[in-house]
Design an enzyme around this catalytic site. Structure first.
Site, PDB file in Angstrom:
ATOM      1  N   GLU A   7      -5.838   5.517  13.255  1.00 42.83           N
ATOM      2  CA  GLU A   7      -6.867   4.667  13.858  1.00 42.83           C
ATOM      3  C   GLU A   7      -7.614   5.320  15.004  1.00 42.83           C
ATOM      4  O   GLU A   7      -8.631   4.774  15.459  1.00 42.83           O
ATOM      5  CB  GLU A   7      -6.266   3.331  14.319  1.00 42.83           C
ATOM      6  N   HIS A  18      -0.970   2.017  16.007  1.00 39.10           N
ATOM      7  CA  HIS A  18      -1.278   0.836  16.827  1.00 39.10           C
ATOM      8  C   HIS A  18      -0.266   0.680  17.949  1.00 39.10           C
ATOM      9  O   HIS A  18       0.409  -0.344  18.084  1.00 39.10           O
ATOM     10  CB  HIS A  18      -1.320  -0.423  15.951  1.00 39.10           C
ATOM     11  N   ALA A  54      -7.946  -8.470  15.110  1.00 37.56           N
ATOM     12  CA  ALA A  54      -7.556  -7.516  16.147  1.00 37.56           C
ATOM     13  C   ALA A  54      -6.061  -7.582  16.467  1.00 37.56           C
ATOM     14  O   ALA A  54      -5.618  -6.937  17.419  1.00 37.56           O
ATOM     15  CB  ALA A  54      -8.364  -7.776  17.414  1.00 37.56           C
ATOM     16  N   MET A  73      -3.373  -7.377   6.953  1.00 37.51           N
ATOM     17  CA  MET A  73      -4.192  -8.129   6.002  1.00 37.51           C
ATOM     18  C   MET A  73      -4.533  -7.340   4.741  1.00 37.51           C
ATOM     19  O   MET A  73      -4.409  -7.856   3.634  1.00 37.51           O
ATOM     20  CB  MET A  73      -5.475  -8.621   6.684  1.00 37.51           C
ATOM     21  N   ASP A 120      -3.470  -6.235  15.244  1.00 37.90           N
ATOM     22  CA  ASP A 120      -2.766  -4.946  15.275  1.00 37.90           C
ATOM     23  C   ASP A 120      -2.803  -4.326  16.668  1.00 37.90           C
ATOM     24  O   ASP A 120      -1.917  -3.537  17.019  1.00 37.90           O
ATOM     25  CB  ASP A 120      -3.381  -3.957  14.272  1.00 37.90           C
ATOM     26  N   ARG A 163       0.837  -1.189   0.000  1.00 38.88           N
ATOM     27  CA  ARG A 163       0.000   0.000   0.000  1.00 38.88           C
ATOM     28  C   ARG A 163       0.881   1.251   0.000  1.00 38.88           C
ATOM     29  O   ARG A 163       2.072   1.195   0.302  1.00 38.88           O
ATOM     30  CB  ARG A 163      -0.909   0.017   1.233  1.00 38.88           C
ATOM     31  N   LYS A 219       1.556   1.949   7.174  1.00 41.00           N
ATOM     32  CA  LYS A 219       1.790   1.137   8.364  1.00 41.00           C
ATOM     33  C   LYS A 219       2.673   1.860   9.372  1.00 41.00           C
ATOM     34  O   LYS A 219       3.368   2.826   9.049  1.00 41.00           O
ATOM     35  CB  LYS A 219       2.425  -0.197   7.985  1.00 41.00           C
ATOM     36  N   TYR A 273      -0.941   4.862  10.352  1.00 45.74           N
ATOM     37  CA  TYR A 273      -1.383   3.963  11.412  1.00 45.74           C
ATOM     38  C   TYR A 273      -0.229   3.757  12.388  1.00 45.74           C
ATOM     39  O   TYR A 273       0.929   3.619  11.971  1.00 45.74           O
ATOM     40  CB  TYR A 273      -1.800   2.603  10.838  1.00 45.74           C
ATOM     41  N   ASP A 323     -21.858  -9.475  20.240  1.00 42.98           N
ATOM     42  CA  ASP A 323     -21.518  -8.099  20.551  1.00 42.98           C
ATOM     43  C   ASP A 323     -22.208  -7.734  21.862  1.00 42.98           C
ATOM     44  O   ASP A 323     -23.107  -8.453  22.319  1.00 42.98           O
ATOM     45  CB  ASP A 323     -21.957  -7.144  19.428  1.00 42.98           C
TER      46      ASP A 323
END
Length: 371
Positions: free
Chosen positions: A118, A96, A268, A301, A270, A15, A75, A94, A198
């Site tokens: 994020e 994380h 999840a 992913m 990350d 990306r 990333k 991002y 949930d």
């Protein structure tokens, strides 16, 4: 402003943080854009397309980092990239950080202003820069699960949809946020037997209204989660606490009780993963076994469908890139949604969830920017 676009260096990450169209928009407003040669070549965004859009092509990432006032990535920066950041620089990507103390300390040590995609918010509390990749990852999770259910990939040898006279795969989705709902859409479309958990009853009602008896909806009661997980052929981990480490919903003991050859996909990962047995993997080596259960825990992913992901991501991030280019740090002073993305600023941590996860001190973004 001088904006830098380096080539991503994470394993199998193709990306890119800006498209040629984004570059043209920035250049028309008087900004300079430095693009590392080859940054988008793998997804059909040629150096020539960036040059024609107005970018200056740069031979190395080191030169991009050295000259840019703002670095736009996809990333989280790898150690060699963290080492190139400096105090008067903005990093927009991002991050994380919650499960990654080493990166947190590297960014604090750099003195740079680091803004995380994020945790940027929208007026309705949504996470607009996380949502596009969550959509991609949710849909990919079911593709990955279907592939790895095949015996040749280490799974039980089950067809997701089944056939007349043979039951389909049983899929359990933990979390009905953006990832979970997109995984649900794909799983239902493939004909799987699906249930979703949930704690938001209104969200479960919406799913029930949309899918009816094609989907079983459950409140996330721990005992019921354990019962369904242990009977599943596929479990998708799709939980999120914005900016914080993911809760461990599936213990090692629960994994031990699962079917041998079952597949778990931890989207999840990350944020540390929601399975106690999860550890980050790469596209080059995506899976591993724990007690006979195949774990797919690829931390990037959407990088596998990098062209789709790039355009989906930059559609969302570009207005914020433009605001930062035009106004610098003042863009965050006037926009609390963008300010919510600020994680590190001039050697200080500004994210409460990261501070809580790593037991660190923090200073509020409002306080720092006001100063």
């Amino acid at each position: 402003m001088i904006i830098g676009l380096p080539q991503e260096v994470k394993n199998n990450e193709f990306r890119v943080g800006l498209t040629p169209g984004n570059v043209r928009g920035l250049c028309k407003q008087g900004h300079s854009v430095l693009v590392q040669r080859g940054a988008g070549e793998q997804i059909g965004l040629s150096d020539e397309s960036y040059r024609l859009a107005g970018a200056n092509l740069i031979n190395s990432a080191a030169e991009v980092f050295a000259k840019a006032e703002m670095v736009v990535k996809v990333k989280e920066p790898q150690p060699q990239e963290c080492a190139m950041l400096r105090e008067d620089q903005i990093l927009f990507t991002y991050l994380h950080l919650a499960p990654d103390p080493k990166q947190t300390q590297a960014l604090i040590g750099s003195g740079a202003t680091c803004i995380a995609y994020e945790t940027v918010t929208a007026f309705n509390g949504a996470l607009p820069l996380l949502a596009p990749m969550s959509e991609v990852a949710g849909r990919m999770a079911i593709q990955a699960a279907a592939t790895h259910l095949e015996k040749t990939h280490g799974g039980l040898g089950i067809l997701m949809a089944g056939v007349p006279g043979v039951s389909p795969a049983k899929v359990v989705i933990l979390g009905a946020g953006v990832v979970g709902r997109n995984a649900l859409q794909m799983a239902v479309g493939m004909g799987a037997d699906v249930c979703i958990f949930d704690r938001d009853i209104d969200r479960l009602r919406q799913i029930d209204m949309l899918y009816g008896n094609r989907v079983r909806t459950f409140y996330a009661d721990p005992l019921l989660v354990e019962l369904e997980v242990c009977e599943a052929d596929v479990v998708i981990g799709a939980v999120l606490l914005p900016g914080a480490a993911a809760p461990k919903l599936v213990s090692r003991e629960m994994v031990r009780k699962m079917k041998s050859g079952a597949v778990v996909v931890d989207v999840a990962i990350d944020q540390g993963g929601c399975f106690e047995t999860s550890k980050p993997t790469t596209h080059a080596d995506p899976t591993y076994l724990v007690d006979g259960v195949l774990h797919y825990c690829v931390a990037n992913m959407p990088g596998a469908v990098a062209r789709t992901s790039t355009f989906a991501l930059t559609n969302a991030t570009y207005p914020f890139v433009e605001a930062l280019a035009n106004r610098g740090l003042m863009a965050m002073v006037g926009d609390h949604h963008l300010r919510n993305g600020l994680s590190v600023h001039r050697g200080l941590l500004t994210s409460a969830p990261v501070a809580q996860a790593q037991r660190l001190d923090f200073v509020s973004a409002e306080e720092l920017l006001a100063a």
